[in-house]
Design a protein around this motif. Structure first.
Motif: not given
Length: 438
Positions: A138-151
Motif C-alpha cells: 500500500d504505497i502511494d507514489v504521489a509525486g516526483v522531485v527531479a534531482q540534478r535536473a536543468h530548467g
C-alpha cells in the motif's frame, strides 16, 4: 501533523540534498517544518537539524515497532513533516522506506536522478508505482522531485511526461556546492560540513512548495505522544545521568535524551575537551568518532573518572564508540595505539572497511544494565572497528541477528558496566531498564 516521505530510487541519488532543499523551501514559505529520517541514521539528521532548527525524528520499524514508530512521529512538532528515506524505496528487510511510509500511510515523493533523462524519469516513477501494486504494497507514489535536473526544456520534458496521478513537485539543479564530503560511517556531520546556504536557497527555489503541501497528509493510526518531562522540574532526589556529548560522542537519538529526562536529571560533559565526569548515578557514552579523537581521549581525565565510577559500581552504558572508549586500548587505522578507560577487557582496532552494517537482535544471557536475562533487544550496528577480547571476558548477549563483538555474542560486561556495538532506541525499553538500575 501532515507529512510525506522522500524516497529514493537508490542509494546515492541525492535524497539528503533533496530533503534539505525541501525543508528550506517549506520554511521559506512560512511553514514550521519537522524533519525525520527513516532508518537508523545519526548523520543525515544532523544536517536536517541545522536547516530546520529542531532535532530530526528517527522512524524505524525494527528499532521501534509500529506503535513506537507512530508515537515517535507524533512527538514531532510543526506544520508539516518531511521524512527522508533510506537506500532505495523498497530496499531493506528490517525497515525499508516503503515500510515506514506504509506503516504511517504517508505519501511517497520519489527522488529520481534526472541528470541524463527526461521521459525516463516518468517511466521510473511509473515503475516504482507499478511495483507497489504488483507486490501488494500500500504505497502511494504521489509525486516526483527531479534531482540534478536543468530548467527549460529539460524540466518541461520531465513534467509533461508524468501521468496525471504523479505530480511534478520540482527540481534540484546540478550544483557542486550541494555536495557534502564523505568519510567512513557516511557524510560529515551537519555542523562540520554544512551545505552552503546560498546554494541551498537556490535549490529550494526549484521546488513547488504549494504542490508539496497539497501532497502531504495526516498519518493513519496516529498514536498520541506522551508528554516529556521538563528537565528544569527534576526533583533533588532524581537519579543523575551523565551523557558524553562532544565530537567523539555524537550519535544520540533525540528520543533517548527525552526518555532519560523523563526518568532522571541529565547532565552532559565533553571528554575530548578535558571535562571531568560530573557527579552522577549513571553514565551513558553514546557512539561517535572516538577514533578521530583518540589522543585527546587518552589524555582526558574523564576516562579515568569513568573507570573509577565503574569500579565503584556506578552503571555505565557504552554504545559502539562508547564501547571503544571503555576498552583497554584503541588503535587507529594509522597504527597509533592509545590507552582508553580500561574498564572492559578488550583491545579495539580500526579497520579499512566496515565490519558490520545491519539491524541486530540480541538476547540477554544474564542480567545487565539494559535488559534482564532472556529478554531481547533490537538495535543497529555500523562500525569500522573490531575488538579482541580476553579469554575470561563475560558477555551479556547472544546475537540472534547481526555480528556483535565476535559474531556470536555482544555486550561486554564488567562490574555494572556494559559495552555493546549495538545502538538501541528508547522505544524498546533499554533506557528504562538502565534508569531502573540507577
Amino acid at each position: 501533523m501532515k507529512g510525506f516521505v522522500l524516497g529514493g530510487v537508490s542509494s546515492g541519488v541525492g535524497k539528503t540534498v533533496a530533503t534539505l532543499a525541501t525543508v528550506r523551501a517549506l520554511g521559506n514559505a512560512g511553514l514550521d517544518v519537522q524533519p525525520a529520517k527513516a532508518g537508523p541514521d545519526f548523520i543525515d539528521p544532523s544536517h536536517h537539524a541545522r536547516v530546520a532548527g529542531r532535532p530530526s525524528r528517527t522512524l524505524d520499524l525494527w528499532l521501534q515497532g509500529e506503535s513506537g514508530l507512530r508515537r515517535n512521529y507524533a512527538r514531532g512538532e510543526g506544520d508539516i513533516c518531511v521524512v527522508e528515506g533510506v537506500m532505495g524505496l523498497y530496499d531493506g528487510d528490517g525497515s525499508s522506506t516503503a515500510a515506514v511510509a506504509e506503516a504511517l500511510d504517508l505519501p511517497v515523493v520519489l527522488v529520481v536522478d534526472a541528470s541524463a533523462g527526461m521521459e525516463s524519469v516518468a517511466a521510473t516513477a511509473l515503475g516504482f508505482q507499478a511495483y507497489a501494486e504488483r507486490a501488494g504494497r500500500d504505497i502511494d507514489v504521489a509525486g516526483v522531485v527531479a534531482q540534478r535536473a536543468h530548467g527549460g526544456r529539460h524540466e518541461r520534458g520531465i513534467r509533461e511526461a508524468l501521468p496525471d496521478d504523479i505530480a511534478y513537485l520540482g527540481r534540484v539543479g546540478p550544483d557542486d556546492a550541494l555536495t557534502v564530503p564523505e568519510r567512513h560511517l557516511g557524510l560529515h556531520m551537519g555542523d562540520e560540513s554544512p551545505i552552503d546556504d546560498d546554494a541551498l536557497d537556490a535549490a529550494a527555489e526549484g521546488l513547488r512548495t504549494d504542490r508539496l503541501v497539497d501532497v502531504a497528509r495526516e498519518p493513519a493510526g496516529a498514536t498520541g505522544a506522551t508528554e516529556s518531562a521538563d528537565p528544569t522540574e527534576s526533583t533533588d532526589d532524581a537519579p543523575r545521568v551523565a551523557v558524553a556529548r562532544d565530537d567523539a560522542f555524537r550519535f544520540v537519538y533525540p528520543a533517548t535524551i527525552e526518555r532519560l529526562r523523563e526518568r532522571a536529571t541529565v547532565g552532559t560533559f565533553a571528554p575530548t575537551a578535558g571535562d571531568p565526569l560530573p557527579p552522577c548515578d549513571g553514565v551513558y557514552l553514546p557512539g561517535g568518532y572516538p577514533e578521530l579523537h583518540a589522543a585527546s581521549l587518552a589524555e582526558s581525565p574523564a576516562l579515568d573518572d569513568v573507570a573509577d565510577a565503574a569500579a565503584d559500581g556506578v552503571p555505565v552504558l557504552g554504545e559502539c564508540g562508547g564501547l571503544m572508549a571503555l576498552a583497554e586500548s584503541l588503535t587507529t587505522v594509522e597504527g597509533d595505539t592509545h590507552a582508553m578507560a580500561g574498564v572492559l577487557p578488550a583491545a579495539v582496532e580500526m579497520r579499512e572497511r566496515y565490519q558490520a552494517l545491519d539491524h541486530v537482535e540480541l538476547r540477554a544471557t544474564r542480567d545487565g544494565p539494559t535488559a534482564a536475562t532472556g529478554t531481547t533487544l533490537r538495535g543497529h550496528e555500523f562500525h569500522y572497528s573490531s575488538a579482541t577480547v580476553d579469554d575470561d571476558a563475560r558477555f551479556a548477549f547472544d546475537v540472534e541477528r547481526g555480528e556483535g563483538i565476535d559474531g556470536d555474542r555482544d555486550g561486554l560486561i564488567e562490574h555494572r558496566t556494559l559495552g555493546t556495538y549495538a545502538h538501541v532506541h528508547a522505544e524498546r525499553g533499554a533506557f528504562d531498564a538502565f534508569c531502573d538500575r540507577l
